[in-house]
Design an enzyme around this catalytic site. Structure first.
Site, PDB file in Angstrom:
ATOM      1  N   CYS A  68     -68.614  67.011  73.381  1.00  0.00           N
ATOM      2  CA  CYS A  68     -69.716  66.774  72.447  1.00  0.00           C
ATOM      3  C   CYS A  68     -69.708  67.851  71.355  1.00  0.00           C
ATOM      4  CB  CYS A  68     -71.055  66.736  73.182  1.00  0.00           C
ATOM      5  SG  CYS A  68     -71.632  68.344  73.759  1.00  0.00           S
TER       6      CYS A  68
ATOM      7  N   GLU B  75     -78.073  59.253  73.975  1.00  0.00           N
ATOM      8  CA  GLU B  75     -76.868  59.765  74.624  1.00  0.00           C
ATOM      9  C   GLU B  75     -75.664  58.899  74.280  1.00  0.00           C
ATOM     10  OE1 GLU B  75     -76.430  62.567  76.177  1.00  0.00           O
ATOM     11  OE2 GLU B  75     -78.533  63.145  76.276  1.00  0.00           O
TER      12      GLU B  75
END
Length: 146
Positions: A24, A15
């Site tokens: 993202c 992550e």
């Protein structure tokens, strides 16, 4: 069961830690260690807040796994599945072939399903992402190292 330190390290590695909200590759606003709930553009947090969000998010994942998985797991298998679910989401996992295979005791078949989760929607098209491929490979290897 509960996630181990090894499982948390795996999630944190893939992550990454971002203290300012960002979009993202799949287009979701994200903060901390993959936290995606109730975010606003420009949100900024501390590392301590990121750790707290991670604990809250993992608690939701483990609560789900502890009700949905009907077969015994080793700690490594549990950690691998926690990382997968943390990344793909709880709804996707509960309807997955991986869970179906796992719950009938087909551990090998469940393991083979990890790599099917290495794509994300980019510009509306499901695209293999190198980071997801590496993550799924690591999760699969951990699952198989039971």
């Amino acid at each position: 069961m509960h996630i181990s330190e090894k499982g948390l390290v795996l999630i944190k590695r893939y992550e990454g830690l971002r203290l300012k909200a960002y979009q993202c590759r799949a287009g979701r606003w994200t903060l901390g260690y993959g936290h995606t709930h109730n975010l606003n553009i420009g949100d900024v947090i501390t590392q301590e807040q990121a750790e707290a969000f991670l604990r809250e998010d993992i608690a939701q994942v483990t609560a789900l796994l502890n009700t949905q998985i009907k077969v015994p797991l080793t700690q490594n298998q549990y950690d691998a599945i926690c990382s997968l679910v943390f990344n793909i989401g709880m709804t996707a996992f509960t309807t997955s072939t991986l869970l179906k295979k796992l719950n009938v005791g087909d551990y090998s078949g469940a393991s083979a399903e990890f790599m099917k989760w290495s794509k994300a929607k980019v510009n509306g098209k499901r695209t293999p992402l190198p980071g997801l491929i590496k993550r799924r490979q690591a999760e699969k290897a951990l699952f198989e190292s039971a």
